[in-house]
Design an enzyme around this catalytic site. Sequence first.
Site, PDB file in Angstrom:
ATOM      1  N   CYS A  17      47.383  36.641  36.724  1.00 43.52           N
ATOM      2  CA  CYS A  17      46.905  35.442  36.056  1.00 43.52           C
ATOM      3  C   CYS A  17      45.781  34.812  36.865  1.00 43.52           C
ATOM      4  CB  CYS A  17      48.037  34.442  35.889  1.00 43.52           C
ATOM      5  SG  CYS A  17      49.507  35.110  35.099  1.00 43.52           S
ATOM      6  N   ARG A  27      40.303  40.063  35.275  1.00 43.55           N
ATOM      7  CA  ARG A  27      41.593  40.179  35.948  1.00 43.55           C
ATOM      8  C   ARG A  27      42.699  40.747  35.069  1.00 43.55           C
ATOM      9  NH1 ARG A  27      42.331  37.085  40.742  1.00 43.55           N
ATOM     10  NH2 ARG A  27      44.510  36.743  40.230  1.00 43.55           N
ATOM     11  N   TRP A  47      48.903  36.461  32.160  1.00 46.97           N
ATOM     12  CA  TRP A  47      49.446  37.798  31.902  1.00 46.97           C
ATOM     13  C   TRP A  47      50.954  37.647  31.855  1.00 46.97           C
ATOM     14  CZ3 TRP A  47      52.493  41.584  34.338  1.00 46.97           C
ATOM     15  CH2 TRP A  47      52.354  42.881  33.834  1.00 46.97           C
ATOM     16  N   ASN A  89      50.539  30.465  38.612  1.00 46.22           N
ATOM     17  CA  ASN A  89      50.658  31.904  38.801  1.00 46.22           C
ATOM     18  C   ASN A  89      51.922  32.177  39.598  1.00 46.22           C
ATOM     19  OD1 ASN A  89      48.168  32.128  37.609  1.00 46.22           O
ATOM     20  ND2 ASN A  89      47.064  32.647  39.499  1.00 46.22           N
ATOM     21  N   GLY A  90      52.602  33.282  39.290  1.00 46.98           N
ATOM     22  CA  GLY A  90      53.788  33.645  40.037  1.00 46.98           C
ATOM     23  C   GLY A  90      55.034  33.571  39.184  1.00 46.98           C
ATOM     24  N   GLU A 140      44.744  60.654  42.463  1.00 45.33           N
ATOM     25  CA  GLU A 140      43.872  59.525  42.151  1.00 45.33           C
ATOM     26  C   GLU A 140      42.972  59.835  40.958  1.00 45.33           C
ATOM     27  OE1 GLU A 140      41.566  55.935  42.392  1.00 45.33           O
ATOM     28  OE2 GLU A 140      43.647  56.516  42.780  1.00 45.33           O
ATOM     29  N   LYS A 170      42.856  57.636  37.407  1.00 42.80           N
ATOM     30  CA  LYS A 170      41.679  57.011  36.814  1.00 42.80           C
ATOM     31  C   LYS A 170      41.564  57.337  35.334  1.00 42.80           C
ATOM     32  CE  LYS A 170      40.480  54.594  39.980  1.00 42.80           C
ATOM     33  NZ  LYS A 170      41.922  54.468  40.120  1.00 42.80           N
ATOM     34  N   GLU A 177      44.188  55.392  33.433  1.00 46.68           N
ATOM     35  CA  GLU A 177      43.937  53.953  33.392  1.00 46.68           C
ATOM     36  C   GLU A 177      42.912  53.573  32.346  1.00 46.68           C
ATOM     37  OE1 GLU A 177      44.599  52.102  37.807  1.00 46.68           O
ATOM     38  OE2 GLU A 177      42.879  53.435  37.559  1.00 46.68           O
ATOM     39  N   HIS A 201      55.658  76.169  39.473  1.00 47.92           N
ATOM     40  CA  HIS A 201      57.063  75.768  39.513  1.00 47.92           C
ATOM     41  C   HIS A 201      57.422  74.847  38.348  1.00 47.92           C
ATOM     42  CE1 HIS A 201      57.788  77.703  43.344  1.00 47.92           C
ATOM     43  NE2 HIS A 201      56.682  77.149  43.803  1.00 47.92           N
ATOM     44  N   LYS A 215      43.920  43.515  37.568  1.00 47.93           N
ATOM     45  CA  LYS A 215      43.308  43.912  38.837  1.00 47.93           C
ATOM     46  C   LYS A 215      44.245  43.718  40.005  1.00 47.93           C
ATOM     47  CE  LYS A 215      39.944  45.294  41.455  1.00 47.93           C
ATOM     48  NZ  LYS A 215      39.611  46.729  41.433  1.00 47.93           N
TER      49      LYS A 215
END
Length: 601
Positions: free
Chosen positions: A2, A27, A70, A96-97, A477, A481, A484, A500, A596
Site C-alpha cells: 500500500c 506499487r 492492496w 499500511n500494515g 529468475e 520474470k 510475473e 527426472h 513492488k
Amino acid sequence: MCGIVGYVGSEPAGPIVYGGLENLDYRGYDSAGVALVEEPLTIAKRTGEVSELEVPGAPGATCGIGHTRWSTHGPPTDPNAHPHTGQTDEVAVVHNGIIENYESIKEELQEAGHDFSSDTDTEVIPHLLERELENGHDLLSGLETVVDMIEGSYAIAAVRAGHDRIVATRHESPLVVGHGDDASFLASDVTAFLDRTRDVTYLEDGDIARLEAGSVTVYRDGDVIDRDVETVEWDADAAEKGGYEHYMRKEIHEQPTALRQTLSGRVDVERGGVDLDVAFPQGYLESLEEIQLVACGTSYYASQYAAQLLEEFADVRATVDIASEYTFDGGRDPWRTLVIAVTQSGETADTLGAIRRAGGAGARTLAVTNTLGSSVTRETDDALFIRAGPEIGVAATKTFASQVTTLALLAADIGRQRGTLAATDAREVLEHLRSLPGAIQQVLDEEARVVAGAEQFVDADAFFFIGRQFGYPVALEGALKLKEIAYDHAEGFAAGELKHGPLALITDETPVLSVLTEGARPAETLNNVTEAQAREAPAVGVTDGTVETDSLDLTLEVPEIGALTPLVANVYFQLFAYHVADLQERSIDKPRNLAKSVTVE
C-alpha cells in the site's frame, strides 16, 4: 504494498496529494482515496486506479492525506478503500500494515455503540482516535495513546477536521517525511514527493511526527527528538520513464549504469582489495563457520547465486533460506553464524521477520538492500547498499544484478580477510566484476535478436529455463520474470533434473531456454538440451562460445567473464520476458496481483 501520501502547506492540497498517489502508481494496489482537511473533512475513495479517482476541488484545503490499498483484510470494495473515518467523521486515517488485534478492539467498540462500515482492520484506528479526542486528547497525544492499544505492523497518518496538520507514526512499516520551505510532505516511499523536495527524514519505529506547513516535529516517548535530514541523491527524473514505453525496459537498460554505481569506490584491482565500509568485530571472520542468506522472490535467487560465490571465495558454508520459512535452530553457534538479509526495498515483511529471529538468537546480522533508511537497516548490525537507484517496475531487473554484484564483492572481501582468496585470484574476480557493465551493454546492443526470438515463441504453451551451477538460479529468475509479466507457464529447473520427471511435459510447444556459459557447466547442460530437442522442443541457448550450439533454434552470445558470465546471460532472459509480455500487451510495470514491496506476511 500500500502507499501513503500526505501534504500540508500553503497550496491546495488536492492536486498535490493526487500527484503523490500517481507517483506511487507502480506499487500495486486495488483502490485509492484522499481526505482533504476542511470543516467537515472532504473524502473521496473508490476501487480501481488512481486515474479513476475523482478528487474534489476543495481549493481552500491546504492539508490532506491519500492512500493506495492492496487488500489484506476485506476484498477490494469502495467501503474498504482508505481513508477511513470514525463514528463522528471528525478524523480520517490511512494505514499500511496489519493490526493483529483489531477483532477484539472492534468488538469492544461495537459494544460501546460504534458502527463500522468496512471489513478492514484499519477502521478501528479512527474510532479509537475519536474516542481519545472525546477524552480530552489532541490528535497527537491521542495517537500516542492509540498505538499503545494496537498490535502488529503499521504506518499510520491521521488528520482532523479543521486542523491543518498531519500526525503519523510507524512500526515495522516505512514512513518518510519531506521538508519544503513552506510545506511538509509524508509518504511510504520517497518517490511520492521527490518532484517537490529531496530533503527527507526517515522515521524510525516508535516515532510520532507532527507535520505542519514548513515544520516537522518528531516525538519519542513524549519527548521531542532530532532526526537527521538527508538529501536524496537521485532526482525526480530518475523515476520517470526517460522515453521508454515501460519502466521495466528502462531499468533493464540502466543496468550498466547501476552496476558502475554498485562498484564505484569499492574495488582496488591492483591489490585485489575491496572496500565495503562494513566492519566486523576483531576475529569474527576467522571464526566464522556458516553464512545464512534469507530472502524472498528475486532476492532469493540472487542469494542462491551468491551462496556459491561465498563458498568458493570465502571457503565457508553458505545456505539460502526462503525468509518466510526461516528458523534459527539446529544447534548452530550464533557467534560463528552470519545471517544476511537480502531485500531490495528493505521493507519485506518476511525478511524482516527472519532477521529478527536470527538477531534474537544472538547471530550477527547484515542487510543487503537498495534503500537507505529502510527498516532492515535498523534491524541489523550493519548494512551494505547495492546502489542500484530507484526501481519502479514491479518485476525486479537491475536490482537482481546489483544484488549479485554486491554480494560478490562481499564474498571477495570476506575471502581476502579470511585468507582463503589469494591476491592473484582476487584480482581476477575484481577484473570480472569491473567488466560486468560493458558485458551487459553488449547484450543490450543485441536486443533486436531477442525481439525476433520473442516473436517466434510468443504463442508457446509453456517455457522451461534450465541451468547448472551459477546458471541454475539464473534459470529460476528467468522463469520468474516470464511468469510475473507475461502470465505464461514458465518453470526453472536444474538442468540435470529434466530427466527426472519434467521431460514428460515437453512438447514441440515448450521452448527450452538454457545457460551454456562458463560457470554453468555448459557441456553437461547442452546434453540436457539435446534430450529436450529429441522430444521436439525448440531450443534457445545463451553461450560464450565454449560449446557448439549450431543445433539450437536461437543462439544468443555473451562475453566470458568467469563465474559472473551467467549473470550477463540473465539480461537476455529479462529482455525475452519483456518482449513476450509486450507482444501480448500485458500490463508490464503493474502485473496483476503483484506489488513492488511486500510489506505484509
